[in-house]
Design a protein around this motif. Structure first.
Motif, PDB file in Angstrom:
ATOM      1  N   GLN A   1       0.755  -1.211  -0.285  1.00 20.45           N
ATOM      2  CA  GLN A   1      -0.043  -0.016   0.057  1.00 20.45           C
ATOM      3  C   GLN A   1       0.769   1.352   0.024  1.00 20.45           C
ATOM      4  OE1 GLN A   1      -3.273  -0.245  -0.372  1.00 20.45           O
ATOM      5  NE2 GLN A   1      -2.976  -2.295  -0.525  1.00 20.45           N
ATOM      6  N   TYR A   2       2.025   1.132   0.170  1.00 21.66           N
ATOM      7  CA  TYR A   2       3.114   2.263   0.118  1.00 21.66           C
ATOM      8  C   TYR A   2       2.875   3.440  -1.040  1.00 21.66           C
ATOM      9  CZ  TYR A   2       7.431   4.856   1.432  1.00 21.66           C
ATOM     10  OH  TYR A   2       8.236   5.750   1.788  1.00 21.66           O
ATOM     11  N   GLU A   3       2.824   3.166  -2.197  1.00 20.27           N
ATOM     12  CA  GLU A   3       2.522   3.830  -3.391  1.00 20.27           C
ATOM     13  C   GLU A   3       1.279   4.708  -2.948  1.00 20.27           C
ATOM     14  OE1 GLU A   3       4.128   2.936  -7.076  1.00 20.27           O
ATOM     15  OE2 GLU A   3       4.906   1.260  -6.134  1.00 20.27           O
ATOM     16  N   ALA A   4       0.207   3.920  -2.779  1.00 16.46           N
ATOM     17  CA  ALA A   4      -1.073   4.451  -2.907  1.00 16.46           C
ATOM     18  C   ALA A   4      -1.277   5.399  -1.425  1.00 16.46           C
ATOM     19  CB  ALA A   4      -2.198   3.363  -2.562  1.00 16.46           C
ATOM     20  N   GLN A   5      -0.524   5.095  -0.320  1.00 14.25           N
ATOM     21  CA  GLN A   5      -0.532   5.704   0.688  1.00 14.25           C
ATOM     22  C   GLN A   5       0.234   7.126   0.512  1.00 14.25           C
ATOM     23  OE1 GLN A   5       1.020   2.909   3.548  1.00 14.25           O
ATOM     24  NE2 GLN A   5      -0.944   2.735   4.642  1.00 14.25           N
ATOM     25  N   ILE A   6       1.342   6.911  -0.499  1.00 16.17           N
ATOM     26  CA  ILE A   6       2.435   8.290  -0.326  1.00 16.17           C
ATOM     27  C   ILE A   6       1.243   9.155  -1.656  1.00 16.17           C
ATOM     28  CG2 ILE A   6       3.835   8.901  -2.078  1.00 16.17           C
ATOM     29  CD1 ILE A   6       5.285   8.268   0.224  1.00 16.17           C
TER      30      ILE A   6
ATOM     31  N   ALA B   1      -4.151  10.382   7.779  1.00 18.95           N
ATOM     32  CA  ALA B   1      -4.146   8.953   8.175  1.00 18.95           C
ATOM     33  C   ALA B   1      -2.877   8.339   7.250  1.00 18.95           C
ATOM     34  CB  ALA B   1      -5.252   8.457   8.068  1.00 18.95           C
ATOM     35  N   ALA B   2      -3.059   8.589   5.942  1.00 15.59           N
ATOM     36  CA  ALA B   2      -2.121   8.017   4.986  1.00 15.59           C
ATOM     37  C   ALA B   2      -0.787   8.523   5.708  1.00 15.59           C
ATOM     38  CB  ALA B   2      -2.491   8.504   3.665  1.00 15.59           C
ATOM     39  N   CYS B   3      -0.430   9.750   5.624  1.00 18.33           N
ATOM     40  CA  CYS B   3       0.764  10.361   5.998  1.00 18.33           C
ATOM     41  C   CYS B   3       1.381   9.621   7.265  1.00 18.33           C
ATOM     42  CB  CYS B   3       0.848  11.742   6.301  1.00 18.33           C
ATOM     43  SG  CYS B   3       0.337  12.817   4.789  1.00 18.33           S
ATOM     44  N   THR B   4       0.392   9.513   8.191  1.00 21.38           N
ATOM     45  CA  THR B   4       0.934   8.909   9.448  1.00 21.38           C
ATOM     46  C   THR B   4       1.184   7.433   9.402  1.00 21.38           C
ATOM     47  OG1 THR B   4      -0.420  10.277  10.860  1.00 21.38           O
ATOM     48  CG2 THR B   4       0.254   8.391  11.655  1.00 21.38           C
ATOM     49  N   ALA B   5       0.531   7.033   8.405  1.00 19.42           N
ATOM     50  CA  ALA B   5       0.778   5.310   8.046  1.00 19.42           C
ATOM     51  C   ALA B   5       2.314   4.986   7.362  1.00 19.42           C
ATOM     52  CB  ALA B   5      -0.494   4.914   7.383  1.00 19.42           C
ATOM     53  N   VAL B   6       2.268   5.981   6.458  1.00 19.19           N
ATOM     54  CA  VAL B   6       3.730   5.885   5.564  1.00 19.19           C
ATOM     55  C   VAL B   6       4.607   6.239   6.518  1.00 19.19           C
ATOM     56  CG1 VAL B   6       4.929   6.784   3.683  1.00 19.19           C
ATOM     57  CG2 VAL B   6       2.605   6.395   3.420  1.00 19.19           C
ATOM     58  N   ILE B   7       4.788   7.314   7.440  1.00 18.91           N
ATOM     59  CA  ILE B   7       5.771   7.719   8.200  1.00 18.91           C
ATOM     60  C   ILE B   7       6.114   6.330   9.076  1.00 18.91           C
ATOM     61  CG2 ILE B   7       6.440   9.120  10.106  1.00 18.91           C
ATOM     62  CD1 ILE B   7       4.744  11.306   8.530  1.00 18.91           C
ATOM     63  N   GLY B   8       4.907   5.799   9.603  1.00 18.29           N
ATOM     64  CA  GLY B   8       5.090   4.621  10.529  1.00 18.29           C
ATOM     65  C   GLY B   8       5.630   3.475  10.114  1.00 18.29           C
TER      66      GLY B   8
ATOM     67  N   LEU C   1       6.732  14.461   6.645  1.00 16.42           N
ATOM     68  CA  LEU C   1       6.439  15.400   7.805  1.00 16.42           C
ATOM     69  C   LEU C   1       5.816  16.831   7.578  1.00 16.42           C
ATOM     70  CD1 LEU C   1       9.504  14.262  10.127  1.00 16.42           C
ATOM     71  CD2 LEU C   1       6.969  13.834  10.490  1.00 16.42           C
ATOM     72  N   ARG C   2       6.671  17.489   6.569  1.00 11.11           N
ATOM     73  CA  ARG C   2       6.295  18.728   6.241  1.00 11.11           C
ATOM     74  C   ARG C   2       4.892  18.794   5.592  1.00 11.11           C
ATOM     75  NH1 ARG C   2       6.789  21.075   1.419  1.00 11.11           N
ATOM     76  NH2 ARG C   2       8.659  19.836   0.707  1.00 11.11           N
ATOM     77  N   VAL C   3       4.387  17.796   4.835  1.00 10.48           N
ATOM     78  CA  VAL C   3       3.210  17.827   4.122  1.00 10.48           C
ATOM     79  C   VAL C   3       2.254  17.329   5.361  1.00 10.48           C
ATOM     80  CG1 VAL C   3       1.433  16.381   2.793  1.00 10.48           C
ATOM     81  CG2 VAL C   3       3.790  17.051   1.975  1.00 10.48           C
ATOM     82  N   ARG C   4       2.353  16.576   6.352  1.00 11.01           N
ATOM     83  CA  ARG C   4       1.680  16.236   7.422  1.00 11.01           C
ATOM     84  C   ARG C   4       1.422  17.382   8.192  1.00 11.01           C
ATOM     85  NH1 ARG C   4       2.454  11.628  11.809  1.00 11.01           N
ATOM     86  NH2 ARG C   4       3.955  12.899  12.583  1.00 11.01           N
ATOM     87  N   GLY C   5       2.258  18.213   8.428  1.00 10.34           N
ATOM     88  CA  GLY C   5       2.186  19.575   9.293  1.00 10.34           C
ATOM     89  C   GLY C   5       1.363  20.547   8.533  1.00 10.34           C
TER      90      GLY C   5
ATOM     91  N   CYS D   1      -1.496  10.815   0.772  1.00 15.26           N
ATOM     92  CA  CYS D   1      -0.874  11.723   1.786  1.00 15.26           C
ATOM     93  C   CYS D   1      -0.773  13.254   1.192  1.00 15.26           C
ATOM     94  CB  CYS D   1       0.429  11.010   2.193  1.00 15.26           C
ATOM     95  SG  CYS D   1       1.489  12.405   3.136  1.00 15.26           S
ATOM     96  N   GLN D   2      -0.441  13.340  -0.310  1.00 14.58           N
ATOM     97  CA  GLN D   2      -0.204  14.174  -0.830  1.00 14.58           C
ATOM     98  C   GLN D   2      -1.362  14.886  -1.467  1.00 14.58           C
ATOM     99  OE1 GLN D   2       4.220  14.317  -2.239  1.00 14.58           O
ATOM    100  NE2 GLN D   2       3.533  12.564  -2.680  1.00 14.58           N
ATOM    101  N   THR D   3      -2.755  14.380  -1.275  1.00 12.61           N
ATOM    102  CA  THR D   3      -3.787  14.960  -2.079  1.00 12.61           C
ATOM    103  C   THR D   3      -3.842  16.189  -1.715  1.00 12.61           C
ATOM    104  OG1 THR D   3      -6.076  14.780  -2.617  1.00 12.61           O
ATOM    105  CG2 THR D   3      -5.304  14.089  -0.578  1.00 12.61           C
TER     106      THR D   3
END
Length: 431
Positions: free
Chosen positions: A174-179, A195-202, A215-219, A182-184
């Motif tokens: 799921q990595y690519e889909a989450q990436i 949630a996607a950003c947090t999952a990928v970071i995790g 981290l910047r995008v999630r911020g 995350c950036q939508t």
């Protein structure tokens, strides 16, 4: 007025893509120099190939730690029985790296080949990423050496190799889909994106550069949801992870926007200065600092920032409008340049009243009363409650002898704004 400071995340989104890179090769030399063996790792993004080359009488066993716990797990490909040169699949369960292996059966997608040329033996173990999915991106390995002449066994030194980026999809499909999620920039999906950003970071799979972006995008997502404390915490982590000055400067710019949203202009100004010191090429920060300097009456300094930003953001309509407004309204200089920038903004942003308002100001400065009247009329059509445009048209109407029109506009502008008349007076413009 034709220019106004706008707090927004012109965030310079940096897309994270899993690279389809060419093979990268890393060479390790065995610390057991007496053996004469060399180990080369070849990673093509799909498989990892361990090559050993050395004297033909040296036989090797590859041991790979796939769990990252310092122990051999069921993946070792091809062990040579002492003295006979014949291969068999070998593995050991639970032993420490470098422990003695034994022949047995192991089903795996890996392959083994061998070449002997005179006194040189070359062996190849090729292991697909799918066989190496339990240990993040780092593979620990060692080779056991059997000296067929001396009938003696040597334990090899542990080598460490970091897998290429496409491995992430093998460990986490799921990595690519989450990436991507995350950036939508779809605000309706902000919670999903967070949630996607947090999952990928995790997952722990991101490289330092990717982690800094995530981290910047999630911020930014947190800030857009008014979780300013959470945003600042993520920016701090992003700065710690970022390997390059451009990433750090961009994150500092993002932090300056949060300070602005929090009503902390002094911190915003200091952070913009830090961002541009860290990396002068963060041109969104140039634009933002220009806006802030204009608000503070530092118009020449604002113009310098805008001109620097123009080097890269020449098609940015808000920037072109800011250049026009600063020259015409604040400094009353280089009106030909001001008109050129306003013409560009109006041409490509015909439905933006602020651009028409700015060009109306240029016409007032030039004494082109009819042109000013027409631009202000167009601006009012787009923004009927613009006190700046109404007051500007009142001045043009008065110069054209349109007394009633000017009086009506003047009354309406004064009703909408208590400061508009003083703002125009500071520029030497009166009805």
């Amino acid at each position: 007025m034709g220019w106004k400071s706008a707090v927004a995340f012109a965030i310079l989104w940096t897309a994270i893509a899993l690279p389809t890179q060419a093979a990268e090769t890393t060479t390790f030399i065995s610390r057991h120099l007496a053996s004469g063996l060399e180990v080369m790792v070849v990673d093509d993004g799909k498989t990892v190939e361990f090559r050993t080359g050395g004297p033909a009488h040296m036989l090797t066993t590859l041991l790979v730690d796939v769990n990252g716990d310092g122990k051999i797990t069921p993946y070792v490909d091809t062990y040579y029985a002492a003295g006979n040169g014949r291969g068999c699949t070998s593995y050991q369960l639970g032993g420490p790296l470098g422990a003695t292996s034994f022949c047995g059966t192991l089903k795996t997608g890996g392959t083994f080949t061998e070449e002997t040329a005179g006194s040189v033996r070359i062996t190849h173990w090729k292991i697909p990423y799918a066989e190496l999915t339990q240990n993040g991106r780092t593979v620990s390995y060692t080779l056991d050496f059997w000296d067929n002449n001396a009938k003696r066994r040597d334990k090899g030194s542990v080598g460490v190799y970091r897998l290429a980026s496409p491995f992430k999809s093998a460990i986490n499909p799921q990595y690519e889909a989450q990436i991507s999620l995350c950036q939508t920039r779809d605000k309706q999906r902000r919670a999903e994106a967070l949630a996607a950003c947090t999952a990928v970071i995790g997952t722990g799979l991101a490289s330092p550069a990717e982690l800094a972006i995530l981290l910047r995008v999630r911020g930014v997502l947190k800030a857009e949801g008014k979780d300013y404390a959470g945003a600042l915490a993520d920016f701090e982590k992003s700065l710690a992870a970022a390997p390059t000055s451009d990433q750090r400067g961009t994150t500092q710019y993002s932090r300056s926007v949060v300070y602005a949203l929090m009503g902390r202009p002094a911190d915003q100004a200091a952070e913009l200065d830090r961002a541009l010191t860290t990396y002068p090429g963060v041109f969104a920060a140039r634009l933002a600092r220009g806006d802030l300097r204009n608000e503070r009456g530092l118009h020449k300094e604002a113009l310098a920032d805008y001109e620097e930003a123009r080097r890269v953001l020449s098609n940015h309509l808000q920037l072109r409008n800011a250049l026009c407004w600063t020259r015409a309204a604040h400094l009353n200089i280089e009106l030909d340049k001001a008109r050129g920038d306003c013409d560009y903004a109006v041409r490509w942003g015909p439905n933006e009243g602020a651009y028409r308002d700015s060009r109306g100001m240029v016409a007032l400065r030039e004494g082109a009363w009819q042109a000013a009247f027409e631009d202000y009329t167009a601006a009012i059509g787009l923004n009927p409650d613009s006190a700046s445009s109404l007051f500007g048209r009142a001045i043009a109407a008065a110069r054209l002898g349109m007394t009633d029109r000017g009086a009506a506009d003047l009354a309406r502008a004064r009703a909408l704004s208590k400061t508009v008349e003083a703002d125009y007076a500071k520029r030497g413009l009166k009805p």
